[in-house]
Design an enzyme around this catalytic site. Sequence first.
Site, PDB file in Angstrom:
ATOM      1  CE  LYS A 126     -28.463 -28.549  66.019  1.00 33.30           C
ATOM      2  NZ  LYS A 126     -28.252 -27.312  65.293  1.00 33.30           N
ATOM      3  CB  THR A 127     -35.181 -30.239  66.256  1.00 36.88           C
ATOM      4  OG1 THR A 127     -34.253 -29.528  67.060  1.00 36.88           O
ATOM      5  CG2 THR A 127     -36.262 -30.817  67.125  1.00 36.88           C
ATOM      6  CD  GLU A 171     -31.571 -31.121  68.101  1.00 36.67           C
ATOM      7  OE1 GLU A 171     -32.706 -31.611  68.282  1.00 36.67           O
ATOM      8  OE2 GLU A 171     -31.343 -29.905  68.075  1.00 36.67           O
TER       9      GLU A 171
END
Length: 767
Positions: A126-127, A171
């Site tokens: 995600k990041t 995010e």
Amino acid sequence: MIELSQRLTERSQPLHIHLIGVAGSGMSGLALLLMGMGHKVSGSDRVTTAESERMQGVGLIFSSPHSAAAVKGADIVVYSSAIQPNNPAYAAAKKSKTTQLLRRAECLAAILHTRKGIVISGTHGKTTTSSMTAHVLREAGQKPSHYVGAEIPILGANAKWSEDGEFMVAEGDESDGTLALYHPEHSVMLNIEAEHLDFYRDLDHIREVFTQLANQTTGKLVYCAEDPVAHEICAARENAISYGWEDADYTASDIRDLKGSSAFTVKRRGEVLGDVELGIPGNHNILNSLAAIALADSCGADFTLVARALATFAGAKRRFETKYLSPNYRIIDDYGHHPSELAATLQTARTLKPKRLVVLFQPHRYTRTQALADDFGKVLQGADLVFITDVYAASEKPIKGISGATLVEAMKLHGDIPSTYVPDLATAHHAIGHALQPGDLLITLGAGNVHEAGSRIAADLKILEEMRGLMPPGEIDGKLYEPMSRHTTLLVGGPAQYWMEPHSFYGFAFLVDYCRERGIPVRVVGRGSNLLVRDGGIRGAVIHPMGGVFSEVSVDGRGHIIAGAGVRLKKLASIAGGNGIGGFEWMEGIPGNIGGALRMNAGAMGIEMFDQVVRVTFLDEDGVIRTREREEIVAKYRNVPELRRNFALQAVFKGKNDSAANIKERWDASREKRKASQPIAASAGCTFKNPEEVPAGRVIDSMGLKGSTCGKATVSEVHGNFVVNQGGASALEILTLIEFIQGKARNERGVELETEIKILGEEEASF
Ligand SMILES: Cc1cc2nc3c(=O)[nH]c(=O)nc-3n(C[C@H](O)[C@H](O)[C@H](O)COP(=O)(O)OP(=O)(O)OC[C@H]3O[C@@H](n4cnc5c(N)ncnc54)[C@H](O)[C@@H]3O)c2cc1C
């Protein structure tokens, strides 16, 4: 939520918003967004940290610790998931009738709703993907706001409010179900696996939350066709756009693996869009970049600008982040803490073709360690050497029987890759840094603070490599964190931060100079036969002159013996004897080197070193090599003060011509005497100097202290002045016994016993 979003966008009426637990990365991101939106933002946390100070620099009103006063008058109070109900700021906000209390995700959802929100969701990546998406949109001129879970050097900060752009990339954290709060314009679903099982019942429960997010996404739903669960949730939807290796709307083909990055061709529904060179390595990152490409394409971004942005993408902190790179070593840090993430990271690391892949893994949360132990055991087989620390609790309570050792055991069930449990992260770097060999790639892995170990090794390795590299090859050898227990006859002592072995005067002088210029403490050690090194080891450089000129002994035309500082006393005596030069036989049983013996003015059988010294060559305090004649040097009983700061390099000795038979007779006599009077166990010789009035051994014996023990340290039964290590003693045990003897001698006999052995180092490791 719509009402809240409206309040947040009302520029003419800025709100006072307070964040409880503001120093955490998720909360500090919110503070940055809210300040960017023009609100008055205050925040509190348990302690002041570098992060809280940084935030104050950009306008945050910070207070510590948490207090009811801090939330007084606030319109909105936001709290992080780590905040307990008894937190005074939380309790006060809950009581207040005028304050709106929000969870972090609720506040983020409201901010997201003020823009065309893009939520990047999934179990892994995600990041990286959210920062990549924000970066490509920014480079394509879209001026997006962003909110991601880590500091991203290329984006400037973990969050930024952009006044003009229409998009906001966020995010989405799936760990506590709050993903269901978002109603974004677009969403990305990277992968969906069983994780955070402390919150979710099972995979079905996780699927429900992702399905709800998909239902609430009004624009495009970008998903990874390679992930079965994401495929199942998204594929049949009208607004779905897929990416993957084949059979997907956006694909990557003709993949070229460049060291540290990769290149590939992007196709949209079979039509070539162009080539991409991605600035970070790994197939999983190619998939992540396809998500960003598909999303950016849906937002109308120009592919050429997107491709250019991907080439400059440097990655998030702690996401395959290079911490150290030299021709010999590479240290990488990665946030991976789930078996699939570990597998992907190790696979990526292999593409860099290291000689050995060394892993330091810090398990994250007891529940995950317990639930996925077997999977961890399997994927860690992808390394060549593994170290596992204790579990990073992340506010969980320990589970009995679950620790880093659980994973070492799990590894044994799946193969024979060597693995070691290094419980304490504060000192774990010693074992790993010491094990590193040229050609190694070290990865520190985990979501806790494991990166600190990599940072320490990186900083020390840089200095070590500089010390070795600035000299011609072969002049100096060196190692990090060499255990001093290997270099002391007592067999105790923690690590030497830099263990350096110069082989020439010039190399020795260079090391001393280098360290002095940088304020690195320097110690010189010989055979360690007169040393007690504390368990915390020795900070700075420990120089051990050996090899080359330091190990040479020669006899000149006048019968003088020239010996380097690293020559053993026994070798000197034996070469002297072989050349018909007598008078050195007393040295045969003293296990030291010339350098240490000069410093200590060692002696036996009524003779001392300086009785036989002609001249000494040493390195002075200013790094100059000088030679001094015997008459110019003051030598005392077991002490030559001049050599406390100056380092002996070489010395010339004189003896007397004698017959082989006489020499042998004295040699044998010395040996017999030692055999009869000294213990065989590990020791540093006589522990105490002999007081003028009576030998130290006799004082100890008369107090009945022979045989006294502390742990594995014992006062020898053979000789009262010998403290011996019975096997496995710690320095602390030996020191405690020494202090006990000193106390007794002082109180019972009025005698001050001064240690003859030199005590060095730190009680606890501080490097
Ligand atoms: C079983 C046993 C028997 C012993 N018997 C005797 C004995 O009969 N007589 C006796 O005097 N000692 C004896 N010792 C003690 C010890 O062996 C001597 O003091 C020896 O000379 C120390 O030499 P080393 O190389 O081991 O020095 P280390 O123990 O390594 O160092 C001792 C000190 O010298 C310093 N030093 C080391 N090298 C240098 C250098 N090049 N320049 C400047 N300083 C330096 C160190 O920093 C430290 O302060 C005995 C020890 C043992 C274990």
